[in-house]
Design a protein around this motif. Structure first.
Motif, PDB file in Angstrom:
ATOM      1  N   VAL A  60     127.658  37.559  43.740  1.00  0.00           N
ATOM      2  CA  VAL A  60     127.445  37.158  45.134  1.00  0.00           C
ATOM      3  C   VAL A  60     128.253  35.899  45.438  1.00  0.00           C
ATOM      4  CG1 VAL A  60     125.736  36.332  46.818  1.00  0.00           C
ATOM      5  CG2 VAL A  60     125.171  38.241  45.318  1.00  0.00           C
ATOM      6  N   VAL A  61     128.242  34.947  44.506  1.00  0.00           N
ATOM      7  CA  VAL A  61     129.020  33.711  44.679  1.00  0.00           C
ATOM      8  C   VAL A  61     130.498  34.049  44.813  1.00  0.00           C
ATOM      9  CG1 VAL A  61     129.757  31.571  43.558  1.00  0.00           C
ATOM     10  CG2 VAL A  61     127.354  32.258  43.477  1.00  0.00           C
ATOM     11  N   TYR A  62     130.987  34.903  43.942  1.00  0.00           N
ATOM     12  CA  TYR A  62     132.403  35.289  43.988  1.00  0.00           C
ATOM     13  C   TYR A  62     132.709  36.023  45.292  1.00  0.00           C
ATOM     14  CZ  TYR A  62     136.874  37.352  42.747  1.00  0.00           C
ATOM     15  OH  TYR A  62     138.192  37.734  42.744  1.00  0.00           O
ATOM     16  N   ALA A  63     131.862  36.968  45.682  1.00  0.00           N
ATOM     17  CA  ALA A  63     132.097  37.735  46.911  1.00  0.00           C
ATOM     18  C   ALA A  63     132.036  36.827  48.141  1.00  0.00           C
ATOM     19  CB  ALA A  63     131.080  38.868  47.034  1.00  0.00           C
ATOM     20  N   HIS A  70     131.601  42.463  50.405  1.00  0.00           N
ATOM     21  CA  HIS A  70     130.811  42.943  49.266  1.00  0.00           C
ATOM     22  C   HIS A  70     129.575  42.088  48.998  1.00  0.00           C
ATOM     23  CE1 HIS A  70     134.465  45.189  47.359  1.00  0.00           C
ATOM     24  NE2 HIS A  70     134.318  45.434  48.643  1.00  0.00           N
ATOM     25  N   GLN A  71     129.437  40.987  49.709  1.00  0.00           N
ATOM     26  CA  GLN A  71     128.350  40.049  49.432  1.00  0.00           C
ATOM     27  C   GLN A  71     126.975  40.704  49.572  1.00  0.00           C
ATOM     28  OE1 GLN A  71     128.602  36.312  51.465  1.00  0.00           O
ATOM     29  NE2 GLN A  71     126.489  35.763  50.984  1.00  0.00           N
ATOM     30  N   ALA A  72     126.759  41.470  50.630  1.00  0.00           N
ATOM     31  CA  ALA A  72     125.448  42.098  50.846  1.00  0.00           C
ATOM     32  C   ALA A  72     125.135  43.102  49.743  1.00  0.00           C
ATOM     33  CB  ALA A  72     125.409  42.784  52.209  1.00  0.00           C
ATOM     34  N   HIS A  73     126.152  43.805  49.281  1.00  0.00           N
ATOM     35  CA  HIS A  73     125.955  44.784  48.201  1.00  0.00           C
ATOM     36  C   HIS A  73     125.468  44.088  46.923  1.00  0.00           C
ATOM     37  CE1 HIS A  73     126.656  48.169  45.544  1.00  0.00           C
ATOM     38  NE2 HIS A  73     127.459  47.408  44.797  1.00  0.00           N
ATOM     39  N   ASP A  75     124.180  41.134  46.679  1.00  0.00           N
ATOM     40  CA  ASP A  75     122.909  40.469  46.952  1.00  0.00           C
ATOM     41  C   ASP A  75     121.744  41.446  46.784  1.00  0.00           C
ATOM     42  OD1 ASP A  75     121.405  38.117  47.857  1.00  0.00           O
ATOM     43  OD2 ASP A  75     120.982  39.350  49.641  1.00  0.00           O
ATOM     44  N   SER A  76     121.918  42.668  47.243  1.00  0.00           N
ATOM     45  CA  SER A  76     120.834  43.651  47.100  1.00  0.00           C
ATOM     46  C   SER A  76     120.603  43.999  45.631  1.00  0.00           C
ATOM     47  CB  SER A  76     121.123  44.908  47.921  1.00  0.00           C
ATOM     48  OG  SER A  76     122.223  45.610  47.391  1.00  0.00           O
ATOM     49  N   ILE A  77     121.680  44.053  44.845  1.00  0.00           N
ATOM     50  CA  ILE A  77     121.511  44.323  43.409  1.00  0.00           C
ATOM     51  C   ILE A  77     120.817  43.143  42.730  1.00  0.00           C
ATOM     52  CG2 ILE A  77     122.715  44.780  41.238  1.00  0.00           C
ATOM     53  CD1 ILE A  77     124.876  46.197  42.897  1.00  0.00           C
ATOM     54  N   TYR A  78     121.187  41.921  43.134  1.00  0.00           N
ATOM     55  CA  TYR A  78     120.495  40.733  42.595  1.00  0.00           C
ATOM     56  C   TYR A  78     118.993  40.844  42.851  1.00  0.00           C
ATOM     57  CZ  TYR A  78     118.311  36.195  42.469  1.00  0.00           C
ATOM     58  OH  TYR A  78     117.425  35.181  42.216  1.00  0.00           O
ATOM     59  N   HIS A  79     118.616  41.191  44.074  1.00  0.00           N
ATOM     60  CA  HIS A  79     117.190  41.275  44.416  1.00  0.00           C
ATOM     61  C   HIS A  79     116.495  42.418  43.685  1.00  0.00           C
ATOM     62  CE1 HIS A  79     116.863  38.007  47.231  1.00  0.00           C
ATOM     63  NE2 HIS A  79     118.054  38.353  47.722  1.00  0.00           N
ATOM     64  N   HIS A  80     117.227  43.472  43.382  1.00  0.00           N
ATOM     65  CA  HIS A  80     116.656  44.559  42.571  1.00  0.00           C
ATOM     66  C   HIS A  80     116.270  44.030  41.193  1.00  0.00           C
ATOM     67  CE1 HIS A  80     116.182  48.318  40.408  1.00  0.00           C
ATOM     68  NE2 HIS A  80     117.073  47.866  39.527  1.00  0.00           N
ATOM     69  N   TYR A  81     117.155  43.304  40.549  1.00  0.00           N
ATOM     70  CA  TYR A  81     116.858  42.781  39.216  1.00  0.00           C
ATOM     71  C   TYR A  81     115.819  41.665  39.258  1.00  0.00           C
ATOM     72  CZ  TYR A  81     120.318  45.764  37.136  1.00  0.00           C
ATOM     73  OH  TYR A  81     121.009  46.871  36.703  1.00  0.00           O
ATOM     74  N   ASP A  82     115.776  40.913  40.327  1.00  0.00           N
ATOM     75  CA  ASP A  82     114.716  39.918  40.493  1.00  0.00           C
ATOM     76  C   ASP A  82     113.355  40.616  40.576  1.00  0.00           C
ATOM     77  OD1 ASP A  82     113.873  37.135  40.922  1.00  0.00           O
ATOM     78  OD2 ASP A  82     113.375  37.819  42.958  1.00  0.00           O
ATOM     79  N   SER A  83     113.297  41.714  41.305  1.00  0.00           N
ATOM     80  CA  SER A  83     112.055  42.496  41.395  1.00  0.00           C
ATOM     81  C   SER A  83     111.692  43.109  40.050  1.00  0.00           C
ATOM     82  CB  SER A  83     112.191  43.605  42.437  1.00  0.00           C
ATOM     83  OG  SER A  83     112.375  43.063  43.707  1.00  0.00           O
ATOM     84  N   THR A  84     112.706  43.548  39.312  1.00  0.00           N
ATOM     85  CA  THR A  84     112.466  44.103  37.975  1.00  0.00           C
ATOM     86  C   THR A  84     111.858  43.043  37.064  1.00  0.00           C
ATOM     87  OG1 THR A  84     114.320  45.621  38.257  1.00  0.00           O
ATOM     88  CG2 THR A  84     113.565  45.246  36.006  1.00  0.00           C
ATOM     89  N   TYR A  85     112.382  41.816  37.147  1.00  0.00           N
ATOM     90  CA  TYR A  85     111.813  40.713  36.365  1.00  0.00           C
ATOM     91  C   TYR A  85     110.338  40.532  36.708  1.00  0.00           C
ATOM     92  CZ  TYR A  85     110.619  36.012  34.872  1.00  0.00           C
ATOM     93  OH  TYR A  85     109.970  34.943  34.316  1.00  0.00           O
ATOM     94  N   HIS A  86     110.010  40.487  37.999  1.00  0.00           N
ATOM     95  CA  HIS A  86     108.615  40.300  38.418  1.00  0.00           C
ATOM     96  C   HIS A  86     107.733  41.448  37.942  1.00  0.00           C
ATOM     97  CE1 HIS A  86     108.829  36.661  40.785  1.00  0.00           C
ATOM     98  NE2 HIS A  86     109.961  37.085  41.301  1.00  0.00           N
ATOM     99  N   HIS A  87     108.250  42.661  38.021  1.00  0.00           N
ATOM    100  CA  HIS A  87     107.487  43.832  37.581  1.00  0.00           C
ATOM    101  C   HIS A  87     107.098  43.703  36.103  1.00  0.00           C
ATOM    102  CE1 HIS A  87     106.376  48.030  36.979  1.00  0.00           C
ATOM    103  NE2 HIS A  87     107.240  48.072  35.973  1.00  0.00           N
TER     104      HIS A  87
END
Length: 126
Positions: A60-63, A70-73, A75-87
């Motif tokens: 996201v920083v690079y994009a 590509h930033q939104a793309h 960012d959504s993957i980042y939030h997916h893995y953040d949710s996976t961590y919480h799960h």
């Protein structure tokens, strides 16, 4: 004769009580092993999710500077893995994340890494 049958009954009763005690003890150890295995799987999954979240945060920083489309793309993957961590964090604590226990596999380092990454990501991009 009566004395012999009483002694035999007491011996049989004692053997039955000991057998029941040891059979119950087995279930506890397998339950502890199952919980420990679940904890190990969840802790490793949290590490993996943190690694991927860090990777996609960097993307996201690079994009943001080189490919804003590509930033939104990323960012959504980042939030997916953040949710996976919480799960997996919830699974590790058996749905009780209010009372944290410091386990062998899950430590304060994971909390600090996640919190730092999460705060940095949200202060920079949201």
């Amino acid at each position: 004769m009566l004395n012999k049958s009483i002694k035999l009954s007491i011996c049989v009763f004692t053997i039955v009580v000991i057998a029941v005690f040891f059979s119950c003890k087995k279930e506890d150890s397998s339950t502890n092993l199952q919980i420990e295995t679940e904890n190990l799987e969840s802790a490793l999954s949290m590490d993996t999710a943190l690694h991927h979240a860090q990777t996609y945060h960097d993307s996201v920083v690079y994009a943001h500077t080189h490919a804003p489309a590509h930033q939104a793309h990323y960012d959504s993957i980042y939030h997916h893995y953040d949710s996976t961590y919480h799960h997996h964090h919830i699974i590790y604590h058996h749905h009780d994340t209010v009372h944290h226990h410091s386990g062998f596999h899950h430590s304060q380092i994971q909390h600090n890494t996640h919190d730092t990454l999460h705060n940095h990501h949200h202060s920079q991009f949201h």
